[in-house]
Scaffold this motif. Structure first.
Motif, PDB file in Angstrom:
ATOM      1  N   LYS A 297       0.947  -1.420  -0.167  1.00 22.21           N
ATOM      2  CA  LYS A 297      -0.010   0.279  -0.616  1.00 22.21           C
ATOM      3  C   LYS A 297       0.781   1.368   0.105  1.00 22.21           C
ATOM      4  N   ASN A 298       0.081   2.398  -0.773  1.00 21.65           N
ATOM      5  CA  ASN A 298       1.660   3.479  -0.302  1.00 21.65           C
ATOM      6  C   ASN A 298       1.047   3.974   0.686  1.00 21.65           C
ATOM      7  N   LYS A 299       1.434   5.418   0.616  1.00 22.35           N
ATOM      8  CA  LYS A 299       0.682   6.432   2.146  1.00 22.35           C
ATOM      9  C   LYS A 299      -0.625   7.287   1.554  1.00 22.35           C
ATOM     10  N   HIS A 300      -1.089   6.787   0.605  1.00 24.09           N
ATOM     11  CA  HIS A 300      -2.524   6.990   0.953  1.00 24.09           C
ATOM     12  C   HIS A 300      -3.509   5.689   0.987  1.00 24.09           C
ATOM     13  N   GLY A 301      -3.116   4.766   1.269  1.00 24.72           N
ATOM     14  CA  GLY A 301      -3.540   3.844   1.095  1.00 24.72           C
ATOM     15  C   GLY A 301      -4.261   2.561   0.360  1.00 24.72           C
ATOM     16  N   LEU A 302      -3.649   3.341  -1.185  1.00 22.88           N
ATOM     17  CA  LEU A 302      -4.149   2.385  -2.302  1.00 22.88           C
ATOM     18  C   LEU A 302      -2.646   0.870  -1.931  1.00 22.88           C
ATOM     19  N   THR A 303      -3.776   0.410  -2.712  1.00 23.04           N
ATOM     20  CA  THR A 303      -2.593  -0.868  -3.381  1.00 23.04           C
ATOM     21  C   THR A 303      -2.040  -0.677  -4.545  1.00 23.04           C
TER      22      THR A 303
ATOM     23  N   GLU B 235      -8.061  -7.705  -7.601  1.00 27.43           N
ATOM     24  CA  GLU B 235      -7.019  -6.428  -8.059  1.00 27.43           C
ATOM     25  C   GLU B 235      -6.180  -5.725  -7.113  1.00 27.43           C
ATOM     26  N   PRO B 236      -5.295  -5.232  -6.923  1.00 27.73           N
ATOM     27  CA  PRO B 236      -4.743  -3.705  -7.020  1.00 27.73           C
ATOM     28  C   PRO B 236      -5.329  -2.466  -7.363  1.00 27.73           C
ATOM     29  N   ASP B 237      -5.402  -1.072  -6.194  1.00 30.19           N
ATOM     30  CA  ASP B 237      -5.735   0.088  -7.233  1.00 30.19           C
ATOM     31  C   ASP B 237      -5.069   0.599  -7.435  1.00 30.19           C
ATOM     32  N   LEU B 238      -3.686   0.252  -8.188  1.00 29.62           N
ATOM     33  CA  LEU B 238      -2.814   1.071  -9.532  1.00 29.62           C
ATOM     34  C   LEU B 238      -2.656   0.001  -9.291  1.00 29.62           C
ATOM     35  N   ILE B 239      -2.940  -0.110 -10.886  1.00 32.21           N
ATOM     36  CA  ILE B 239      -2.393  -1.719 -11.870  1.00 32.21           C
ATOM     37  C   ILE B 239      -0.892  -1.321 -12.430  1.00 32.21           C
ATOM     38  N   LYS B 240      -0.165  -1.962 -12.492  1.00 31.69           N
ATOM     39  CA  LYS B 240       1.146  -1.881 -13.147  1.00 31.69           C
ATOM     40  C   LYS B 240       1.387  -2.196 -15.018  1.00 31.69           C
ATOM     41  N   ALA B 241       1.669  -1.188 -15.114  1.00 32.45           N
ATOM     42  CA  ALA B 241       1.205  -0.809 -16.963  1.00 32.45           C
ATOM     43  C   ALA B 241       2.224  -0.277 -17.564  1.00 32.45           C
ATOM     44  N   TYR B 242       2.459   0.030 -18.813  1.00 31.69           N
ATOM     45  CA  TYR B 242       3.079   0.431 -20.026  1.00 31.69           C
ATOM     46  C   TYR B 242       2.552   1.320 -20.319  1.00 31.69           C
ATOM     47  N   GLY B 243       3.262   2.718 -20.323  1.00 29.47           N
ATOM     48  CA  GLY B 243       2.774   4.262 -21.008  1.00 29.47           C
ATOM     49  C   GLY B 243       2.773   4.010 -22.693  1.00 29.47           C
ATOM     50  N   ILE B 244       2.675   4.933 -23.244  1.00 30.00           N
ATOM     51  CA  ILE B 244       2.402   4.662 -24.520  1.00 30.00           C
ATOM     52  C   ILE B 244       3.934   5.064 -24.916  1.00 30.00           C
ATOM     53  N   ASP B 245       5.019   5.815 -24.535  1.00 35.27           N
ATOM     54  CA  ASP B 245       6.239   5.747 -24.572  1.00 35.27           C
ATOM     55  C   ASP B 245       7.221   4.689 -24.221  1.00 35.27           C
ATOM     56  N   GLY B 246       6.758   3.700 -23.132  1.00 41.99           N
ATOM     57  CA  GLY B 246       7.095   2.400 -23.142  1.00 41.99           C
ATOM     58  C   GLY B 246       7.357   2.845 -21.274  1.00 41.99           C
ATOM     59  N   THR B 247       6.937   4.462 -20.311  1.00 41.41           N
ATOM     60  CA  THR B 247       7.380   4.515 -19.244  1.00 41.41           C
ATOM     61  C   THR B 247       6.770   3.569 -18.475  1.00 41.41           C
TER      62      THR B 247
ATOM     63  N   VAL C 281      -2.128   2.269 -13.211  1.00 40.30           N
ATOM     64  CA  VAL C 281      -3.798   2.541 -14.294  1.00 40.30           C
ATOM     65  C   VAL C 281      -4.524   2.695 -12.721  1.00 40.30           C
ATOM     66  N   LYS C 282      -5.322   3.439 -12.752  1.00 41.96           N
ATOM     67  CA  LYS C 282      -6.053   3.473 -11.838  1.00 41.96           C
ATOM     68  C   LYS C 282      -7.128   2.463 -12.191  1.00 41.96           C
ATOM     69  N   LYS C 283      -7.363   0.965 -11.347  1.00 43.54           N
ATOM     70  CA  LYS C 283      -8.851   0.104 -11.362  1.00 43.54           C
ATOM     71  C   LYS C 283      -9.766   0.305 -12.168  1.00 43.54           C
ATOM     72  N   GLU C 284     -10.571   1.565 -11.075  1.00 38.56           N
ATOM     73  CA  GLU C 284     -11.722   2.218 -12.044  1.00 38.56           C
ATOM     74  C   GLU C 284     -11.754   2.850 -13.390  1.00 38.56           C
ATOM     75  N   ASP C 285     -10.334   3.059 -13.557  1.00 42.85           N
ATOM     76  CA  ASP C 285      -9.520   3.847 -14.850  1.00 42.85           C
ATOM     77  C   ASP C 285     -10.327   2.488 -16.615  1.00 42.85           C
ATOM     78  N   LEU C 286     -10.147   1.481 -16.009  1.00 41.92           N
ATOM     79  CA  LEU C 286      -9.969   0.320 -16.445  1.00 41.92           C
ATOM     80  C   LEU C 286     -11.253  -0.132 -16.716  1.00 41.92           C
ATOM     81  N   HIS C 287     -12.255  -0.097 -15.821  1.00 42.42           N
ATOM     82  CA  HIS C 287     -13.333  -1.050 -15.895  1.00 42.42           C
ATOM     83  C   HIS C 287     -14.534   0.310 -16.725  1.00 42.42           C
ATOM     84  N   SER C 288     -15.428   0.211 -17.467  1.00 45.23           N
ATOM     85  CA  SER C 288     -16.591   0.857 -17.412  1.00 45.23           C
ATOM     86  C   SER C 288     -17.776   0.423 -17.333  1.00 45.23           C
TER      87      SER C 288
END
Length: 128
Positions: free
Chosen positions: A43-49, A62-74, A78-85
């Motif tokens: 968990k981060n300092k805000h309590g998000l996994t 799954e965690p609140d913040l899911i590991k992902a690679y950006g358009i430029d490879g960074t 990403v936030k879990k709620e942003d992935l699920h419509s």
């Protein structure tokens, strides 16, 4: 004869139970409840996994913040709620949403869940 078989069965069951207990204790295994399964993410300092969804032990955990690679490879999260419509309520609505699906860019965050470090492309699955 039946009494001897029952006694032997009880002795074998006891032996298996004792050896399992010794094995568990000697290996320092920890028994976790089913409510804790899937909560293996830090968990981060805000309590998000945060972490990889591949590390998830249970569906829906799954965690609140899911590991992902950006358009430029960074690498970021990403936030879990942003992935699920929202789920469609009818087959007709599902068909309409599928036909209208477009690629969407969503923010890529640092593990604090606040600092935007890039952009993640959420593909629609369309070949157009």
């Amino acid at each position: 004869m039946l009494k001897g078989v029952l006694t032997l069965g009880i002795i074998i069951s006891f032996g298996v139970a004792v050896s399992f207990g010794i094995t568990t204790k000697s290996n320092n295994n920890v028994i976790i409840s089913t409510s804790e399964i899937g909560s293996n993410h830090p968990k981060n300092k805000h309590g998000l996994t945060y972490g990889s969804s591949a590390d998830t032990l249970t569906y829906g955990k799954e965690p609140d913040l899911i590991k992902a690679y950006g358009i430029d490879g960074t690498m970021g999260y990403v936030k879990k709620e942003d992935l699920h419509s929202p789920m469609p309520k009818t087959p007709e609505e599902a068909l309409k949403l599928t036909k209208e699906a477009k690629d969407i860019e969503i923010p890529l965050y640092d593990n604090n869940g606040e600092t935007v470090i890039g952009t993640f492309l959420l593909g629609s699955g369309s070949s157009e």
